[in-house]
Scaffold this active site. Sequence first.
Site, mmCIF file in Angstrom:
data_model
loop_
_atom_site.group_PDB
_atom_site.id
_atom_site.type_symbol
_atom_site.label_atom_id
_atom_site.label_comp_id
_atom_site.label_asym_id
_atom_site.label_seq_id
_atom_site.Cartn_x
_atom_site.Cartn_y
_atom_site.Cartn_z
ATOM 1 N N HIS A 1 -21.675 6.701 3.857
ATOM 2 C CA HIS A 1 -21.645 5.870 5.065
ATOM 3 C C HIS A 1 -22.214 4.500 4.692
ATOM 4 O O HIS A 1 -23.150 4.419 3.899
ATOM 5 C CB HIS A 1 -22.560 6.440 6.162
ATOM 6 C CG HIS A 1 -21.928 7.500 7.016
ATOM 7 N ND1 HIS A 1 -22.652 8.582 7.487
ATOM 8 C CD2 HIS A 1 -20.671 7.641 7.516
ATOM 9 C CE1 HIS A 1 -21.847 9.342 8.225
ATOM 10 N NE2 HIS A 1 -20.643 8.795 8.255
ATOM 11 N N CYS B 1 -29.790 6.552 10.393
ATOM 12 C CA CYS B 1 -28.806 7.541 10.857
ATOM 13 C C CYS B 1 -29.242 8.207 12.152
ATOM 14 O O CYS B 1 -28.418 8.654 12.936
ATOM 15 C CB CYS B 1 -28.627 8.657 9.833
ATOM 16 S SG CYS B 1 -28.117 8.120 8.229
HETATM 17 N N1 ARG Z 1 -24.804 15.351 7.680
HETATM 18 C C1 ARG Z 1 -24.354 14.154 8.302
HETATM 19 C C2 ARG Z 1 -22.979 13.800 7.779
HETATM 20 O O1 ARG Z 1 -22.703 14.035 6.626
HETATM 21 C C3 ARG Z 1 -25.318 13.030 8.036
HETATM 22 C C4 ARG Z 1 -24.941 11.768 8.738
HETATM 23 C C5 ARG Z 1 -25.808 10.621 8.403
HETATM 24 N N2 ARG Z 1 -25.525 9.547 9.225
HETATM 25 C C6 ARG Z 1 -25.391 8.285 8.840
HETATM 26 N N3 ARG Z 1 -25.193 7.375 9.700
HETATM 27 N N4 ARG Z 1 -25.405 7.946 7.561
HETATM 28 O O2 ARG Z 1 -22.154 13.329 8.499
#
Ligand code: ARG
Length: 700
Positions: free
Chosen positions: A168, A264
């Site tokens: 991300h 996050c």
């Molecule tokens: N386990 C989640 C995923 O893989 C974690 C999300 C983390 N969020 C972020 N905005 N980076 O989607």
Amino acid sequence: MSNTIRILMCPPDHYDVDYVINPWMEGNIHKSSKDRAVEQWQNLHNAIKDHAIVELVAPAKGSPDMVFTANAGLVLGDKAVVSRFYHPERQGEEPYFKAWFEGNGFTVYELPKDLPFEGAGDALFDREGRWLWAGYGFRSELDSHPYLAEWLDTEVVSLRLIDERFYHLDTCFCPLSGGYLLYYPPAFDAYSNQIIEMRVPEEKRIIIDEPDAVNFACNSVNINSVVVMNKTSVELKQRLEKVGFTVVQTTLSEFLKAGGAAKCLTLRVNEPIREEVHANVSVESRVIHLEGHLLDAGIMNQALDLIVEIGGSFRVLNFNLGIERQSVSNADVRVSAPSHQIMEDIMTQLIELGALSKTEEILNAKTETVTMAGVSPDDFYVTTIYPTEVRVNDQWVKVQGQRMDGAIVVDPTTLTADCKLLRDLRVGEQVVVDVEGIRTTRKVESRDKRGTQEFSFMGAGVSSERRVELVVEQIAWELRKIKEQKGKVIVTAGPVVIHTGGGQHLSHLIRAGYVHGLLGGNAIAVHDMEQNLMGTSLGVDMKKGIPVRGGHRHHLKVINTIRRFGSIKNAVEAGYLTKGVMYECVKQNIPFSLAGSIRDDGPLPDTQMDLIKAQQDYASILEGTDMILMLSSMLHSIGVGNMTPAGIKMVCVDINPAVVTKLSDRGSVESVGVVTDVGLFLSLLIQQLDKLNSAVSLTV
Ligand code: ARG
């Protein structure tokens, strides 16, 4: 402290690592401690509460990742684009987040069902509100960016993520107030890094190293001058403090197990609008059509890989797999690129694979006028070895004189198109630019044909010693067939042919009528004649294999004598030169061209030192060729390869595998590489031909 900032969080009641959808989750299923997670989340909540208003969305059972509210959607003013999760595991969160946005007065925008976009996890406003940084590559699709631009009326700058640990954008990139940017450059491709550097002045870029990156230092919540994060190195903390930030560290180890940290776990829900900022998207999309043995020939993989490698993204709109062995497949693929330049780079290569741009009506090729002789308008389409057609006055016109690295000149009045070298362009000519209205055809090699006695050569590949004999057998068979059909075989040869004792065999081939043209340089001719006149090749005795005293002068003496005769032909006719490769060429009336180079001694009177003239001679000898034998001469062979359209059989023999790979890698099955000693190759070839022709006796 500012109370105007509002942040959405989701209590970790149902948080756990239940599945693996990013590398951090691997090995962590059900490994997080519930109590610790609650405590860590509470600490973060408190840290943020000191600086902003925290709002909560109710957690939902069965949606363990819902704590990561950054992925709820993207907010600007009173608009919210709700996320479309890439992984089914998280798609269940969508309705909850949507309900929250609606319940809190936001106008909700929803992307098409199959277009992933993971909210503020992949889209971060420049803190000055000047534009939106949007990531793609793992979770969000590049094609979602134009929607964001339009709905939120903002400029979108697309950045491509390339390290799966930083899947991300908010895991490796954090815009901070005052125009600062905290980020980890290796997570982005080169083009994206260049864009970042163009937009953010050097003194505002805070680049972090891997140890901080893997502690999710970029995954920070920035509220005015406060930066809340999981963990930072002392060094990074000092750098941030030096430019006026206060760093608050709050451990989030339990959430790192799911691949998330401070940022996050939050979503800023009151992003202010800047009135003067408006939509501006550079993302370009177009649909292409591919047809052929897309799977067998690996075209589909190649096409999709190259789109991503160059920095675009794709969506296969439909794929029809040929059902029978013989039937071809076809596919429509939507290609998106973050800029026009990248789209052109992608399209050029896709055209080479045979793709056709699929616009409603097929556009005519764009042309620009040559204004300076020998110089093309920029942006010209660079030709390949594949048969090409261009669209002129709504008709497909075949390009004549196909070769690599040329430009296409069209004449709309005569409806013709020609491949031309830059140096041959004349003022006023119309050169094809851009990638519109151009298509190439790759020969559809049917499975049947590949399997039969035809010149299959085991596909385009480089043969190892073990397979040399087999390959030689096939080449001999093909040579004989071409001879019977009165076809044309051209040989390019380097002096190694002579040094390795292959001269006698090549002479034999020429005498027996298998060769119809010889292309080389000064050296092959010099050493061939040295051997036949003095018994040495570059001063080495060809029978004993040892250097002869004073032998290094031999080749100069030969050059000198031939210079006195005025030409090789004169030397043959005067009865001075009586055997060898050059002798046979003259005797059999086989045209040859010797292209000069900077290192040539002499040169021989026959060597063409005007290289443009030499290239023309090569091209004219090559015209109508059925097969080319490239014998240990990288330079001449590459030159020949560039002049030759696809479909002509090529055999590249060299002892150096790198040379063979380079020469035979034309992406077409008609070329084969043989890694072996060229003298040995030629002697095997003669033996095979002898076997095939046992009736017709070949006398050496
Ligand atoms: N386990 C989640 C995923 O893989 C974690 C999300 C983390 N969020 C972020 N905005 N980076 O989607």
